[in-house]
Design an enzyme around this catalytic site. Structure first.
Site: not given
Ligand code: NAD
Length: 499
Positions: A149, A281
């Site tokens: 998100f 992140c």
């Molecule tokens: P999230 O893991 O909740 O969701 C990411 C994606 O996975 C979404 O599209 C979501 O629909 C899907 N998803 C969620 N739960 C799932 C499940 N149980 N099974 C399958 N798919 C699922 O992450 P978020 O809250 O959207 O984003 C924030 C996180 O992303 C933070 O931890 C942040 O550090 C990380 N992030 C990392 C980077 C990087 O490049 N390392 C960049 C941006 C954000």
């Protein structure tokens, strides 16, 4: 109520699963739209149709594909404000910050204009008598991007650009919290000349993701999100024989040496710690001043800067420093962790717990917090808080400071602030973290370099954007061609040296 469906075969379509999720306005706590959550059948249908369209797209010459990227650059610039507004409305970040989100994605599309060059293979003339050897990079077919998100423009564009320019079709499964910007990007791709079916934006949750992971047509999965989901997706995708790169969470340390310019360090920490409400992140969430005197000077500089931060909705104007966090659950989790920090003995120097914004009482605003005397055993140190909370861990020496960053399970980004080039070089060489800043707090590499964390911040091989992305979205085929002249030899049954 606005209904957001999917983008399939070049048009917006309604979902058919009967399942939807609310899209909130984080500033007010009101539901502003509903987004469809795709079923396995909807996902499988979109993948099948992408596979059909991909054949012609993969056979299109790279320069023509690059021209689509060129046109897309113009269209994203044209619609910059519209895209940024869609982000601010659903994510909550300030308007200038939302434009930065679009801009950093746009830069990757600019890089993808170089696809013909990036896709060139290698060639060895006369590898043997009458024998030439060459390699070509071919698209994988249908690939998927699953995105978080917090950057609803930048990260989808990081995935789409290299995948599409390489000749693949992409299934993009954006975050269900802020789906509008990815849908607008799909429309712009079509206007830029991308054939229908080559980019399918399928909204959804776990059911949609699992359908991607279990579909044999999907050749590669690029994911960005939290670490537990990254690890889950990496395991399931690779168990199903797919290429996978999954980027996860972070706990980024910034080391402040006694010789650092303390005003520069304090300004950097405030921007990197509290910008976008800490929902980056690459946010700095741990400050590590070296020596008690450095720590005291740093805290003294930080407190007035943090207390002066302006928190509010993006509609309040461009001088707002940060907006609300994304959901009520995220807010509750941040405040729970703050309480745990207090209970476990950290000193809460700036207390944002009672922050209240008049007229926005139901919004997900969290005031800025600053902790001092945090220790590595505390939950606020071990956990990614993803909110406007900065923890200070005092280190007695440089070795202790670098050791803290190296021992933490996350390895996304880190920074050192110092005037000592020797310390900075040593830090850059030894640290086991993917992206390092020297007097730069958020060292996000530009589009032509690559982005990726180490340890629990990244699973799989190759980084995002830059040349790595073109390697991830293509596979190499190597051809040995023999056009013999003169006397023909008989059959050979052993591996031959090229003599
Ligand atoms: P999230 O893991 O909740 O969701 C990411 C994606 O996975 C979404 O599209 C979501 O629909 C899907 N998803 C969620 N739960 C799932 C499940 N149980 N099974 C399958 N798919 C699922 O992450 P978020 O809250 O959207 O984003 C924030 C996180 O992303 C933070 O931890 C942040 O550090 C990380 N992030 C990392 C980077 C990087 O490049 N390392 C960049 C941006 C954000």
């Amino acid at each position: 109520m606005e209904q957001i469906g999917h983008w399939i075969d070049g048009k917006r379509v309604s979902g058919t699963s009967g399942r939807v999720a609310d899209v909130m306005n984080p500033a007010t706590g009101e539901v502003q739209a509903q987004v469809s959550l795709a079923s396995k059948a909807e996902m499988d249908g979109a993948i099948a149709s992408a596979a059909k369209a991909q054949k012609a797209w993969g056979a299109t010459n790279p320069q023509k594909r690059a021209r689509v990227m060129m046109a897309l650059v113009g269209l994203i610039n044209r619609d910059m404000d519209k895209l940024a507004e869609a982000i601010s409305r659903e994510h909550g970040k300030t308007f200038p910050d939302a434009k930065g989100d679009v801009q950093r994605g746009l830069e990757v599309i600019e890089f993808c204009i170089g696809a013909p060059h990036l896709l060139k293979g290698e060639f060895t003339d006369s590898a043997g008598p009458g024998i030439d050897m060459y390699s070509m990079r071919q698209p994988l077919g249908v690939v998927a991007g699953i995105t978080p998100f917090n950057f609803p423009a930048m990260i989808p564009l990081w995935k789409m650009g290299p995948a599409l320019a390489s000749g693949n079709a992409m299934i993009l499964k954006p975050s269900e919290r802020d789906p509008s910007c990815p849908m607008l990007l799909a429309e712009l791709c079509q206007e830029a000349g991308l054939p229908d079916g080559i980019l399918q934006v399928i909204n959804g949750d776990k059911e949609a993701v699992d359908a991607i992971l279990d579909n044999d047509t999907v050749q590669a999965v690029g994911f960005v999100g939290s670490t537990p989901i990254a690890q889950y997706i990496y395991s399931r995708a690779t168990a199903n024989g797919k290429r996978s790169q999954c980027f996860g969470g972070a706990k980024n340390h910034m080391i402040i040496m006694p010789d650092a310019d303390m005003d520069l360090a304090a300004d950097a920490l405030v921007g990197a710690g509290y910008g976008a409400a800490g929902e980056r992140c690459m946010a700095i969430s741990v400050a590590v001043p070296v020596g008690d005197e450095t720590a005291d000077r740093l805290i003294e500089k930080l407190v007035p800067r943090i207390e002066a931060l302006k928190v509010g909705p993006y509609t309040a104007g461009n001088d707002i420093d940060f907006g609300p966090v994304v959901t009520a659950a995220a807010k509750a989790n941040i405040l729970r962790l703050v309480e745990s920090g207090v209970a476990q003995g950290a000193k809460l120097v700036v207390d944002g717990r009672n922050f209240n914004l008049q007229g926005y009482e139901n919004g997900y605003f969290v005031g800025p917090h600053l902790f001092d005397h945090v220790t590595p055993d505390m939950d606020i140190y071990k956990t990614e808080i993803f909110g406007p909370v900065l923890s200070t861990v005092r280190a007695a020496s440089y070795e202790e400071a670098i050791g803290l960053a190296m021992d933490h399970e996350y390895g996304n980004g880190t920074a050192i602030f110092t005037r000592d080039g020797d310390a900075a070089r040593d830090f850059a060489n030894r640290i086991n973290i993917g992206m390092v800043g020297i007097n730069v707090p958020i060292p996000v590499p530009l589009a032509y370099h690559t982005f990726g964390g180490w340890k629990k911040s990244g699973f799989g091989d190759l980084n995002q954007h830059g040349p790595d992305a073109f390697r991830f979205y293509t596979r190499t085929k190597t051809i040995t061609a023999r056009w013999p002249s003169g006397i023909k030899e008989g059959a050979a049954f052993n591996f031959k040296a090229m003599d």
